[in-house]
Design a protein around this motif. Structure first.
Motif, PDB file in Angstrom:
ATOM      1  N   ALA A  54       8.949   7.705  -3.243  1.00  0.00           N
ATOM      2  CA  ALA A  54       8.813   6.249  -3.305  1.00  0.00           C
ATOM      3  C   ALA A  54       7.472   5.830  -3.890  1.00  0.00           C
ATOM      4  O   ALA A  54       7.415   4.944  -4.750  1.00  0.00           O
ATOM      5  CB  ALA A  54       8.988   5.644  -1.904  1.00  0.00           C
ATOM      6  N   ILE A  55       6.390   6.462  -3.444  1.00  0.00           N
ATOM      7  CA  ILE A  55       5.083   6.064  -3.992  1.00  0.00           C
ATOM      8  C   ILE A  55       4.987   6.491  -5.456  1.00  0.00           C
ATOM      9  O   ILE A  55       4.382   5.791  -6.269  1.00  0.00           O
ATOM     10  CB  ILE A  55       3.901   6.573  -3.145  1.00  0.00           C
ATOM     11  CG1 ILE A  55       2.655   5.739  -3.479  1.00  0.00           C
ATOM     12  CG2 ILE A  55       3.669   8.062  -3.315  1.00  0.00           C
ATOM     13  CD1 ILE A  55       1.512   5.873  -2.510  1.00  0.00           C
ATOM     14  N   GLY A  56       5.630   7.589  -5.805  1.00  0.00           N
ATOM     15  CA  GLY A  56       5.676   7.990  -7.207  1.00  0.00           C
ATOM     16  C   GLY A  56       6.415   6.974  -8.055  1.00  0.00           C
ATOM     17  O   GLY A  56       5.974   6.624  -9.153  1.00  0.00           O
ATOM     18  N   ARG A  57       7.514   6.473  -7.536  1.00  0.00           N
ATOM     19  CA  ARG A  57       8.261   5.433  -8.251  1.00  0.00           C
ATOM     20  C   ARG A  57       7.408   4.178  -8.410  1.00  0.00           C
ATOM     21  O   ARG A  57       7.405   3.561  -9.484  1.00  0.00           O
ATOM     22  CB  ARG A  57       9.540   5.077  -7.502  1.00  0.00           C
ATOM     23  CG  ARG A  57      10.622   6.086  -7.627  1.00  0.00           C
ATOM     24  CD  ARG A  57      11.872   5.646  -6.897  1.00  0.00           C
ATOM     25  NE  ARG A  57      12.958   6.567  -7.162  1.00  0.00           N
ATOM     26  CZ  ARG A  57      14.200   6.343  -6.815  1.00  0.00           C
ATOM     27  NH1 ARG A  57      14.536   5.238  -6.183  1.00  0.00           N
ATOM     28  NH2 ARG A  57      15.126   7.228  -7.079  1.00  0.00           N
ATOM     29  N   ALA A  58       6.711   3.798  -7.360  1.00  0.00           N
ATOM     30  CA  ALA A  58       5.871   2.602  -7.435  1.00  0.00           C
ATOM     31  C   ALA A  58       4.796   2.786  -8.500  1.00  0.00           C
ATOM     32  O   ALA A  58       4.536   1.876  -9.299  1.00  0.00           O
ATOM     33  CB  ALA A  58       5.243   2.311  -6.074  1.00  0.00           C
ATOM     34  N   ARG A  59       4.181   3.952  -8.529  1.00  0.00           N
ATOM     35  CA  ARG A  59       3.108   4.208  -9.491  1.00  0.00           C
ATOM     36  C   ARG A  59       3.634   4.279 -10.927  1.00  0.00           C
ATOM     37  O   ARG A  59       2.971   3.806 -11.849  1.00  0.00           O
ATOM     38  CB  ARG A  59       2.371   5.482  -9.133  1.00  0.00           C
ATOM     39  CG  ARG A  59       1.567   5.381  -7.845  1.00  0.00           C
ATOM     40  CD  ARG A  59       0.850   6.677  -7.524  1.00  0.00           C
ATOM     41  NE  ARG A  59      -0.262   6.893  -8.418  1.00  0.00           N
ATOM     42  CZ  ARG A  59      -1.521   6.551  -8.149  1.00  0.00           C
ATOM     43  NH1 ARG A  59      -1.814   5.964  -7.014  1.00  0.00           N
ATOM     44  NH2 ARG A  59      -2.479   6.789  -9.025  1.00  0.00           N
ATOM     45  N   HIS A  60       4.810   4.871 -11.120  1.00  0.00           N
ATOM     46  CA  HIS A  60       5.303   5.102 -12.478  1.00  0.00           C
ATOM     47  C   HIS A  60       6.238   4.012 -12.995  1.00  0.00           C
ATOM     48  O   HIS A  60       6.258   3.762 -14.196  1.00  0.00           O
ATOM     49  CB  HIS A  60       5.989   6.462 -12.567  1.00  0.00           C
ATOM     50  CG  HIS A  60       5.057   7.595 -12.284  1.00  0.00           C
ATOM     51  ND1 HIS A  60       3.984   7.901 -13.085  1.00  0.00           N
ATOM     52  CD2 HIS A  60       5.002   8.472 -11.254  1.00  0.00           C
ATOM     53  CE1 HIS A  60       3.314   8.916 -12.579  1.00  0.00           C
ATOM     54  NE2 HIS A  60       3.918   9.287 -11.462  1.00  0.00           N
ATOM     55  N   ASP A  61       7.006   3.399 -12.102  1.00  0.00           N
ATOM     56  CA  ASP A  61       8.003   2.413 -12.535  1.00  0.00           C
ATOM     57  C   ASP A  61       7.696   1.002 -12.052  1.00  0.00           C
ATOM     58  O   ASP A  61       8.477   0.088 -12.306  1.00  0.00           O
ATOM     59  CB  ASP A  61       9.394   2.805 -12.016  1.00  0.00           C
ATOM     60  CG  ASP A  61       9.829   4.166 -12.518  1.00  0.00           C
ATOM     61  OD1 ASP A  61       9.384   4.585 -13.603  1.00  0.00           O
ATOM     62  OD2 ASP A  61      10.618   4.828 -11.815  1.00  0.00           O
ATOM     63  N   GLN A 107      -3.906   7.091  -0.135  1.00  0.00           N
ATOM     64  CA  GLN A 107      -3.050   6.941  -1.307  1.00  0.00           C
ATOM     65  C   GLN A 107      -2.905   5.478  -1.726  1.00  0.00           C
ATOM     66  O   GLN A 107      -2.875   5.177  -2.919  1.00  0.00           O
ATOM     67  CB  GLN A 107      -1.677   7.560  -1.054  1.00  0.00           C
ATOM     68  CG  GLN A 107      -1.698   9.056  -1.061  1.00  0.00           C
ATOM     69  CD  GLN A 107      -2.133   9.608  -2.412  1.00  0.00           C
ATOM     70  OE1 GLN A 107      -1.701   9.149  -3.470  1.00  0.00           O
ATOM     71  NE2 GLN A 107      -3.015  10.593  -2.379  1.00  0.00           N
ATOM     72  N   ILE A 108      -2.811   4.591  -0.736  1.00  0.00           N
ATOM     73  CA  ILE A 108      -2.717   3.160  -1.059  1.00  0.00           C
ATOM     74  C   ILE A 108      -4.003   2.688  -1.730  1.00  0.00           C
ATOM     75  O   ILE A 108      -3.982   1.987  -2.749  1.00  0.00           O
ATOM     76  CB  ILE A 108      -2.411   2.327   0.216  1.00  0.00           C
ATOM     77  CG1 ILE A 108      -1.015   2.645   0.741  1.00  0.00           C
ATOM     78  CG2 ILE A 108      -2.600   0.842  -0.028  1.00  0.00           C
ATOM     79  CD1 ILE A 108       0.133   2.139  -0.106  1.00  0.00           C
ATOM     80  N   GLY A 123      -0.672  -5.621  -6.048  1.00  0.00           N
ATOM     81  CA  GLY A 123      -0.311  -6.650  -5.065  1.00  0.00           C
ATOM     82  C   GLY A 123       0.449  -6.060  -3.883  1.00  0.00           C
ATOM     83  O   GLY A 123       0.192  -6.395  -2.727  1.00  0.00           O
ATOM     84  N   ALA A 124       1.383  -5.164  -4.168  1.00  0.00           N
ATOM     85  CA  ALA A 124       2.143  -4.514  -3.092  1.00  0.00           C
ATOM     86  C   ALA A 124       1.221  -3.648  -2.232  1.00  0.00           C
ATOM     87  O   ALA A 124       1.353  -3.622  -1.008  1.00  0.00           O
ATOM     88  CB  ALA A 124       3.279  -3.672  -3.682  1.00  0.00           C
ATOM     89  N   CYS A 125       0.281  -2.962  -2.875  1.00  0.00           N
ATOM     90  CA  CYS A 125      -0.692  -2.159  -2.118  1.00  0.00           C
ATOM     91  C   CYS A 125      -1.509  -3.042  -1.186  1.00  0.00           C
ATOM     92  O   CYS A 125      -1.719  -2.692  -0.016  1.00  0.00           O
ATOM     93  CB  CYS A 125      -1.619  -1.407  -3.062  1.00  0.00           C
ATOM     94  SG  CYS A 125      -0.852  -0.022  -3.924  1.00  0.00           S
ATOM     95  N   LEU A 126      -1.958  -4.167  -1.690  1.00  0.00           N
ATOM     96  CA  LEU A 126      -2.737  -5.081  -0.849  1.00  0.00           C
ATOM     97  C   LEU A 126      -1.912  -5.582   0.336  1.00  0.00           C
ATOM     98  O   LEU A 126      -2.419  -5.691   1.454  1.00  0.00           O
ATOM     99  CB  LEU A 126      -3.252  -6.265  -1.673  1.00  0.00           C
ATOM    100  CG  LEU A 126      -4.379  -5.945  -2.643  1.00  0.00           C
ATOM    101  CD1 LEU A 126      -4.649  -7.136  -3.564  1.00  0.00           C
ATOM    102  CD2 LEU A 126      -5.641  -5.540  -1.897  1.00  0.00           C
TER     103      LEU A 126
END
Length: 169
Positions: A54-61, A107-108, A123-126
Motif C-alpha cells: 500500500a505505501i509503495g502504491r501511494a509513493r509510485h501511483d 516511513q510517513i 497531504g495524505a501523509c500529513l
C-alpha cells in the motif's frame, strides 16, 4: 485506532487489494480476540505485507489517484502497524511494539520529505501523522515509559515532521 473498517462483505473472498487487507485484518483481530496468538500473528504479518504494498502504491501511483485512494493506502500502512503493535504490547513485547510504531512513523515522515512525491501523497501523509502519533503515545503509555522519555520522543518525532517544512519552503 483504525480508520479503514472491515465491511460485512469482507467475509467473502475479496476481489480488491483493500478487500484482501480488510479480510486479513479481520482474521487477525478475530484470532487475537479468541486467544489464537500464532494464527493472529500470521494474519498480522500478512496485513504488514499488504501495508508495504500500500505505501509503495501511494509513493509510485499517488499522483494519478484520487485523494481518498491515496489516503486509504496510507491508512492501511498506519493501521496495520499500530494494530500489530497493540497485539505485541498485549503480549508484553513493548520494545518490539514501539519499534514497529516508529517504523510506520519514519516511513510517513520520509515520504513527506521526498520532493519527488506528489502533493496529494504529502497531504495524505500529513493527515496520517496525528492518528499515528496518537497510537505511538498509547504504546508508550502501555509500555510504562516515563513522561520525560515520552516528551523527548515526541519532540524528536515533531522535529522530524517539521523538517518537512524546511524541504518545501
Amino acid at each position: 485506532m483504525s480508520s479503514v473498517n472491515a465491511s460485512p462483505r469482507s467475509r467473502s473472498a475479496p476481489s480488491s487489494f483493500e478487500g484482501r487487507w480488510k479480510l486479513s485484518r479481520m482474521r487477525a483481530n478475530e484470532a487475537a480476540a479468541s486467544g489464537r496468538h500464532e494464527l493472529a500473528e500470521s494474519h498480522y504479518l500478512e496485513t504488514l505485507r499488504l501495508a508495504r504494498m500500500a505505501i509503495g502504491r501511494a509513493r509510485h501511483d499517488g499522483a494519478t489517484q484520487a485523494d481518498a485512494t491515496v489516503d486509504g493506502w496510507l491508512a492501511i500502512w498506519v493501521d496495520s502497524h499500530l494494530e500489530y503493535a497493540d497485539f505485541l504490547a498485549d503480549g508484553g513485547e513493548f520494545e518490539t511494539a514501539l519499534s514497529l510504531g516508529f517504523e510506520a512513523y519514519e516511513q510517513i515522515v520520509t515520504a513527506l520529505h521526498d520532493t519527488q512525491l506528489n502533493a496529494r501523497v504529502h497531504g495524505a501523509c500529513l493527515r496520517r501523522l496525528k492518528p499515528l502519533m496518537d497510537g505511538l503515545r498509547t504504546l508508550m503509555d502501555r509500555a510504562g515509559m516515563p513522561e520525560c522519555h515520552k516528551a523527548r520522543v515526541i519532540e524528536k518525532a515533531q522535529a522530524l515532521a517539521l523538517g518537512y517544512w524546511n524541504v518545501w519552503t
